[in-house]
Design a protein around this motif. Structure first.
Motif, mmCIF file in Angstrom:
data_model
loop_
_atom_site.group_PDB
_atom_site.id
_atom_site.type_symbol
_atom_site.label_atom_id
_atom_site.label_comp_id
_atom_site.label_asym_id
_atom_site.label_seq_id
_atom_site.Cartn_x
_atom_site.Cartn_y
_atom_site.Cartn_z
ATOM 1 N N LEU A 1 0.684 2.499 41.495
ATOM 2 C CA LEU A 1 1.666 3.488 41.979
ATOM 3 C C LEU A 1 2.434 2.943 43.180
ATOM 4 N N LEU A 2 1.732 2.263 44.086
ATOM 5 C CA LEU A 2 2.426 1.711 45.258
ATOM 6 C C LEU A 2 3.412 0.620 44.828
ATOM 7 N N LEU B 1 5.721 11.961 47.647
ATOM 8 C CA LEU B 1 4.643 11.919 46.677
ATOM 9 C C LEU B 1 4.985 10.869 45.609
ATOM 10 N N ILE B 2 4.055 9.972 45.337
ATOM 11 C CA ILE B 2 4.277 8.934 44.313
ATOM 12 C C ILE B 2 3.370 9.249 43.130
ATOM 13 N N GLY B 3 3.967 9.494 41.965
ATOM 14 C CA GLY B 3 3.132 9.820 40.800
ATOM 15 C C GLY B 3 3.642 9.096 39.569
ATOM 16 N N SER B 4 2.956 9.133 38.559
ATOM 17 C CA SER B 4 1.552 9.410 38.439
ATOM 18 C C SER B 4 1.030 8.575 37.288
ATOM 19 N N THR B 5 -0.263 8.356 37.277
ATOM 20 C CA THR B 5 -0.866 7.636 36.146
ATOM 21 C C THR B 5 -1.121 8.626 35.007
ATOM 22 N N GLU B 6 -1.381 8.098 33.825
ATOM 23 C CA GLU B 6 -1.728 8.955 32.680
ATOM 24 C C GLU B 6 -2.922 8.303 31.994
ATOM 25 N N GLU B 7 -4.139 8.845 32.256
ATOM 26 C CA GLU B 7 -5.364 8.154 31.846
ATOM 27 C C GLU B 7 -6.302 9.061 31.045
ATOM 28 N N PRO B 8 -6.046 9.203 29.739
ATOM 29 C CA PRO B 8 -6.951 10.038 28.941
ATOM 30 C C PRO B 8 -8.348 9.435 28.863
ATOM 31 N N GLU B 9 -8.428 8.099 28.980
ATOM 32 C CA GLU B 9 -9.733 7.440 28.826
ATOM 33 C C GLU B 9 -10.700 7.778 29.960
ATOM 34 N N PRO C 1 -8.883 16.317 28.863
ATOM 35 C CA PRO C 1 -8.406 15.933 30.204
ATOM 36 C C PRO C 1 -7.598 14.638 30.172
ATOM 37 N N VAL C 2 -6.506 14.618 30.913
ATOM 38 C CA VAL C 2 -5.702 13.393 31.072
ATOM 39 C C VAL C 2 -5.505 13.193 32.585
ATOM 40 N N ARG C 3 -6.275 12.240 33.122
ATOM 41 C CA ARG C 3 -6.234 12.077 34.582
ATOM 42 C C ARG C 3 -4.866 11.583 35.060
ATOM 43 N N GLY C 4 -4.433 12.144 36.173
ATOM 44 C CA GLY C 4 -3.201 11.692 36.824
ATOM 45 C C GLY C 4 -3.494 11.474 38.296
ATOM 46 N N GLN C 5 -3.161 10.281 38.780
ATOM 47 C CA GLN C 5 -3.379 9.985 40.207
ATOM 48 C C GLN C 5 -2.058 10.079 40.965
ATOM 49 N N ILE C 6 -2.163 10.418 42.228
ATOM 50 C CA ILE C 6 -0.976 10.561 43.085
ATOM 51 C C ILE C 6 -1.278 9.936 44.450
ATOM 52 N N VAL C 7 -0.282 9.275 45.023
ATOM 53 C CA VAL C 7 -0.403 8.750 46.392
ATOM 54 C C VAL C 7 0.655 9.454 47.241
ATOM 55 N N LEU C 8 0.249 9.887 48.424
ATOM 56 C CA LEU C 8 1.177 10.551 49.343
ATOM 57 C C LEU C 8 1.442 9.603 50.512
ATOM 58 N N VAL D 1 7.687 0.175 51.591
ATOM 59 C CA VAL D 1 6.668 -0.794 52.013
ATOM 60 C C VAL D 1 6.223 -0.470 53.443
ATOM 61 N N GLU D 2 7.148 0.065 54.228
ATOM 62 C CA GLU D 2 6.836 0.379 55.638
ATOM 63 C C GLU D 2 6.178 1.758 55.800
ATOM 64 N N ALA D 3 6.134 2.538 54.726
ATOM 65 C CA ALA D 3 5.616 3.915 54.857
ATOM 66 C C ALA D 3 4.117 3.907 55.096
ATOM 67 N N SER D 4 3.628 4.923 55.812
ATOM 68 C CA SER D 4 2.173 5.006 56.030
ATOM 69 C C SER D 4 1.535 5.771 54.868
ATOM 70 N N ARG D 5 0.335 5.340 54.488
ATOM 71 C CA ARG D 5 -0.358 6.026 53.389
ATOM 72 C C ARG D 5 -1.141 7.191 53.967
ATOM 73 N N GLU D 6 -0.834 8.395 53.487
ATOM 74 C CA GLU D 6 -1.434 9.606 54.072
ATOM 75 C C GLU D 6 -2.638 10.114 53.283
ATOM 76 N N ALA D 7 -2.540 10.066 51.966
ATOM 77 C CA ALA D 7 -3.620 10.620 51.133
ATOM 78 C C ALA D 7 -3.443 10.151 49.698
ATOM 79 N N SER D 8 -4.468 10.318 48.911
ATOM 80 C CA SER D 8 -4.345 10.107 47.456
ATOM 81 C C SER D 8 -5.344 11.028 46.782
ATOM 82 N N TRP D 9 -5.027 11.409 45.570
ATOM 83 C CA TRP D 9 -5.924 12.313 44.838
ATOM 84 C C TRP D 9 -5.648 12.175 43.340
ATOM 85 N N ALA D 10 -6.493 12.812 42.562
ATOM 86 C CA ALA D 10 -6.286 12.815 41.106
ATOM 87 C C ALA D 10 -6.564 14.209 40.571
#
Ligand SMILES: Cc1cc2nc3c(=O)[nH]c(=O)nc-3n(C[C@H](O)[C@H](O)[C@H](O)COP(=O)(O)OP(=O)(O)OC[C@H]3O[C@@H](n4cnc5c(N)ncnc54)[C@H](O)[C@@H]3O)c2cc1C
Length: 375
Positions: free
Chosen positions: A279-280, A256-264, A223-230, A291-300
């Motif tokens: 990510l932000l 959609l703002i992506g993404s991290t790469e976290e095998p650890e 698994p290589v975790r990837g996080q995303i912010v919407l 900077v003015e955008a509203s944060r709607e969700a985030s997930w991995a």
């Protein structure tokens, strides 16, 4: 519904479901097992970037699978919509990729493939994308870059599979294989039920290693975790790609703002404050108005990583009847159609359109493999 399907598939992500659909279209009876909800792991979490490609001129098998995806996603999306009424959000939105001096050889790969691109100066890029900040790197316009909305695509795939008679069995974890000599003849479910099938396909994403190990293979699918912010707000109209970081505008104000790469992170699937801040910070630098955008969700999500970043597709050495399609890492959406086609060709004894040698389970991975697209 048949009790002994032609094909039993372990894993109902984009790889398992696309394969199930293609196999069922060829007249095979198919049963898909998933330990949870169908299509809710990496395939749901991904960004849905579909880079351009050209299967007729690709230099490697991986490029060819990408090219098949690029060429066929428009008609496949249309086919799914006609069958199910569900729009998967496929859009030819175009993209701008920022290359660094380390990527010097990439434009030559694109040129050899016949991919349309144009080297831009930063002011030209800003004219096309007025919200773009003063980013470093060399911007390249890629008009054939496209996107799909993963949750919509998965919904369409599930409905299409149901329509053509695939038996879908969510919440049915597969505990192991039923073997007879050197032949795999079925799957053993955690519930205790045993299902025999003429052929078995392992498409278990990041979890595939467990079921390969019991067959004597340790290809290191991990698994290589990837996080995303919407976020929602004003932003680019094209996909902006900066190596492993990207912005994907959905066309309805969502970005959609992506993404991290976290095998650890192993199999931990939650987001982290650090990942989201990172990510932000990237997004605000790339497109300052965000900077003015509203944060709607985030997930991995957990990408199915492999040592060289390439998938494993084909037979499982030393065993009859069992096949694998796993380890698609950052590219499982773009490679899904090509993978499903290859599996279908294998299972129906048709001539192979793609040489699967590069995807052998027992290959020696070349960790210096460089991809034409990193996002
Ligand atoms: C943040 C992020 C961004 C991404 N962006 C892109 C992108 O822009 N473009 C792109 O092409 N790709 C992208 N990817 C990669 C892509 O999403 C994956 O490569 C792809 O989804 C892998 O599909 P899969 O079907 O192999 O795995 P999964 O979707 O994880 O499906 C595997 C399924 O197998 C099931 N399973 C596992 N073990 C068992 C078992 N024992 N019994 C029953 N079921 C089992 C799981 O429950 C799961 O549903 C991204 C991934 C992430 C996480």
């Amino acid at each position: 519904m048949t009790k002994h399907p032609d094909v039993a598939i372990v894993g109902g992500g984009i790889i398992g479901l696309t394969s199930a659909y293609f196999l069922a279209k060829e007249g095979l009876s198919v049963e898909v097992f998933d330990r949870g909800d169908l299509g809710k792991e990496a395939s749901w979490a991904g960004a849905g970037i579909l880079p351009p490609g050209n299967p007729a001129r690709s230099a490697t098998s991986a490029d060819q699978l990408r090219g098949i995806g690029s060429a066929q996603f428009p008609s496949f999306s249309e086919e799914l919509r006609e069958l199910t009424g569900i729009d998967n959000g496929y859009r030819l939105c175009g993209g701008i990729e920022f290359l660094t001096p380390d990527d010097a050889e990439i434009p030559a790969v694109w040129r050899a493939e016949g991919i349309a691109f144009e080297r831009l100066a930063l002011p030209e890029a800003k004219r096309l994308e007025p919200t773009l900040g003063d980013m470093r790197g060399e911007p390249y316009l890629l008009p054939a870059c496209a996107q799909v909305r993963n949750p919509w695509h998965l919904r369409a795939l599930i409905a299409a599979c149901e329509r053509i008679g695939v038996k879908l069995r969510p919440h049915e974890p597969v505990a192991g294989w039923i073997t007879a000599n050197k032949r795999v003849v079925g799957v053993r479910l955690v519930s205790g039920e045993q299902v025999t099938a003429s052929r078995l396909l392992l498409a278990g994403g990041a979890w595939s290693e467990l079921l390969l190990e019991v067959l004597g293979h340790k290809p290191r699918v991990h698994p290589v975790r990837g996080q995303i912010v919407l976020v929602k707000g004003r932003g680019p109209s094209r996909i902006l790609m900066f190596g492993k970081r990207y912005l994907v505008p959905r066309g309805d104000g969502l970005i959609l703002i992506g993404s991290t790469e976290e095998p650890e992170a192993g199999f931990e699937k939650q987001t982290t404050p650090e990942g989201i801040s990172e990510l932000l910070a990237f997004a605000w630098e790339a497109v300052p108005v965000l900077v003015e955008a509203s944060r709607e969700a985030s997930w991995a999500g957990l990408r199915p990583g492999s040592p060289d970043g390439l998938p494993f597709i084909g037979s499982v050495p030393n065993w009859e009847n069992v096949f694998v399609a796993a380890g698609h890492f950052r590219a499982g959406v773009q490679l899904s159609i090509g993978t499903a086609q290859a599996i279908t060709e294998l299972f129906t004894s048709k001539p192979m359109g793609v040489d699967l040698n590069a995807f052998r389970l027992d290959r020696s991975p070349n960790i210096n493999t460089k991809q034409a697209f990193r996002s």
